[in-house]
Design a protein around this motif. Sequence first.
Motif, short mmCIF file in Angstrom:
data_model
loop_
_atom_site.label_atom_id
_atom_site.label_comp_id
_atom_site.label_asym_id
_atom_site.label_seq_id
_atom_site.Cartn_x
_atom_site.Cartn_y
_atom_site.Cartn_z
N ILE A 19 46.97 6.46 -57.75
CA ILE A 19 47.83 7.51 -58.32
C ILE A 19 49.26 7.01 -58.33
CG2 ILE A 19 48.68 9.87 -57.99
CD1 ILE A 19 45.91 10.49 -56.73
N GLY A 20 49.95 7.30 -59.43
CA GLY A 20 51.35 6.91 -59.58
C GLY A 20 51.60 6.36 -60.96
N PRO A 21 52.78 5.86 -61.22
CA PRO A 21 53.09 5.29 -62.53
C PRO A 21 52.07 4.20 -62.87
CG PRO A 21 55.06 5.37 -61.17
CD PRO A 21 53.90 5.73 -60.29
N TYR A 22 51.61 4.19 -64.13
CA TYR A 22 50.59 3.22 -64.53
C TYR A 22 51.03 1.78 -64.26
CZ TYR A 22 48.14 7.05 -66.87
OH TYR A 22 47.47 8.22 -67.15
N ALA A 23 52.31 1.50 -64.36
CA ALA A 23 52.81 0.13 -64.16
C ALA A 23 52.55 -0.36 -62.74
CB ALA A 23 54.30 0.04 -64.48
N THR A 24 52.45 0.55 -61.77
CA THR A 24 52.16 0.14 -60.40
C THR A 24 50.74 0.50 -59.96
OG1 THR A 24 53.17 2.18 -59.58
CG2 THR A 24 54.57 0.22 -59.63
N SER A 25 50.24 1.64 -60.42
CA SER A 25 48.90 2.06 -59.98
C SER A 25 47.80 1.18 -60.58
CB SER A 25 48.64 3.53 -60.32
OG SER A 25 48.67 3.76 -61.71
N THR A 59 52.10 15.22 -67.44
CA THR A 59 51.87 14.97 -66.01
C THR A 59 53.04 14.17 -65.45
OG1 THR A 59 49.50 14.89 -66.40
CG2 THR A 59 50.29 13.95 -64.33
N PRO A 60 53.60 14.62 -64.31
CA PRO A 60 54.68 13.83 -63.69
C PRO A 60 54.19 12.41 -63.38
CG PRO A 60 54.48 15.98 -62.64
CD PRO A 60 53.31 15.83 -63.56
N GLU A 61 55.07 11.45 -63.56
CA GLU A 61 54.69 10.04 -63.43
C GLU A 61 54.09 9.72 -62.06
OE1 GLU A 61 56.44 6.02 -65.31
OE2 GLU A 61 57.80 7.04 -63.91
N ASN A 62 54.58 10.34 -61.01
CA ASN A 62 54.07 10.04 -59.67
C ASN A 62 52.70 10.68 -59.40
OD1 ASN A 62 54.97 12.69 -59.48
ND2 ASN A 62 55.78 12.43 -57.41
N GLN A 63 52.17 11.46 -60.37
CA GLN A 63 50.85 12.08 -60.22
C GLN A 63 49.83 11.55 -61.22
OE1 GLN A 63 51.30 16.36 -60.29
NE2 GLN A 63 52.95 16.30 -58.79
N LEU A 64 50.18 10.52 -61.98
CA LEU A 64 49.26 9.95 -62.95
C LEU A 64 48.06 9.33 -62.23
CD1 LEU A 64 51.79 8.18 -65.34
CD2 LEU A 64 50.55 10.31 -65.75
N ARG A 65 46.86 9.54 -62.78
CA ARG A 65 45.63 9.00 -62.19
C ARG A 65 45.12 7.86 -63.07
NH1 ARG A 65 42.11 14.08 -62.50
NH2 ARG A 65 43.41 14.29 -64.33
N TYR A 66 44.84 6.73 -62.43
CA TYR A 66 44.33 5.56 -63.14
C TYR A 66 43.11 5.04 -62.39
CZ TYR A 66 43.91 0.97 -65.24
OH TYR A 66 43.43 -0.14 -65.89
N ASP A 67 42.02 4.78 -63.12
CA ASP A 67 40.83 4.17 -62.54
C ASP A 67 40.64 2.79 -63.15
OD1 ASP A 67 39.74 6.21 -60.83
OD2 ASP A 67 39.17 7.31 -62.63
N ALA A 68 40.57 1.76 -62.30
CA ALA A 68 40.13 0.44 -62.72
C ALA A 68 38.61 0.47 -62.57
CB ALA A 68 40.74 -0.64 -61.83
N ALA A 69 37.89 0.02 -63.59
CA ALA A 69 36.43 0.16 -63.57
C ALA A 69 35.74 -1.05 -64.16
CB ALA A 69 36.03 1.42 -64.34
N VAL A 70 34.52 -1.29 -63.69
CA VAL A 70 33.66 -2.34 -64.22
C VAL A 70 32.29 -1.73 -64.45
CG1 VAL A 70 32.99 -3.18 -61.92
CG2 VAL A 70 32.84 -4.71 -63.91
N SER A 71 31.67 -2.10 -65.55
CA SER A 71 30.34 -1.58 -65.85
C SER A 71 29.33 -2.11 -64.84
CB SER A 71 29.91 -1.98 -67.27
OG SER A 71 29.87 -3.38 -67.40
N ILE A 72 28.37 -1.25 -64.49
CA ILE A 72 27.31 -1.64 -63.56
C ILE A 72 25.99 -1.14 -64.12
CG2 ILE A 72 28.73 -1.75 -61.47
CD1 ILE A 72 27.83 1.12 -60.82
N SER A 73 24.91 -1.81 -63.72
CA SER A 73 23.59 -1.40 -64.21
C SER A 73 22.80 -0.63 -63.16
CB SER A 73 22.79 -2.61 -64.68
OG SER A 73 22.69 -3.55 -63.65
N ASP A 74 23.15 -0.79 -61.89
CA ASP A 74 22.44 -0.12 -60.81
C ASP A 74 23.39 0.74 -59.99
OD1 ASP A 74 19.97 -1.43 -61.39
OD2 ASP A 74 20.74 -3.23 -60.38
N GLU A 75 22.81 1.66 -59.23
CA GLU A 75 23.61 2.47 -58.32
C GLU A 75 24.29 1.57 -57.30
OE1 GLU A 75 21.51 5.68 -56.49
OE2 GLU A 75 20.66 6.34 -58.38
#
Length: 155
Positions: A19-25, A59-75
């Motif tokens: 959570i935070g500005p996209y440039a840092t989160s 949304t205020p910059e300090n409350q921005l939500r960013y998820d880094a993600a990778v595709s997966i095939s299994d749980e």
Amino acid sequence: MEVVIDTLPDIRVAAVREIGPYATSAPLAWSQLSLWIAKNDLLSQHSIFLGLRHDSSATPENQLRYDAAVSISDEIDSAGIAREIFVPGGEFAMYTHHGSYDTMNDAWNKLYWEWLPTSGRTPADQPNIEIYLSDTTFSADKEILTRLLLPLQPI
């Protein structure tokens, strides 16, 4: 701006949220996810790397939500730093951004404020998606390719 509309399926991913500005989160989320991927030996030639931007321009910059993600095939084991989520499929406006991540917000703004108002379409209430197409280890900033996906409501 060359925008294509396409339908994509749901994608199962392992994600790390910051959570935070996209440039840092975003870099922080990616450094954590990268270590987790290496530790769990999840990288394959079919892996898709995605960034999920959850918030509106209000949304205020300090409350921005960013998820880094990778595709997966299994749980995955949900006790680790990454959690399993499903990125909803559907119709998307897709634009391929050429260049540095520093200019990504400009591309998103053009998609929202130039393309969208004249498209006759309405955005869906889902995260915006970035699919990272380049290995930045070997790419100069001007050669980086990122597909921006704006989720659309069905017509």
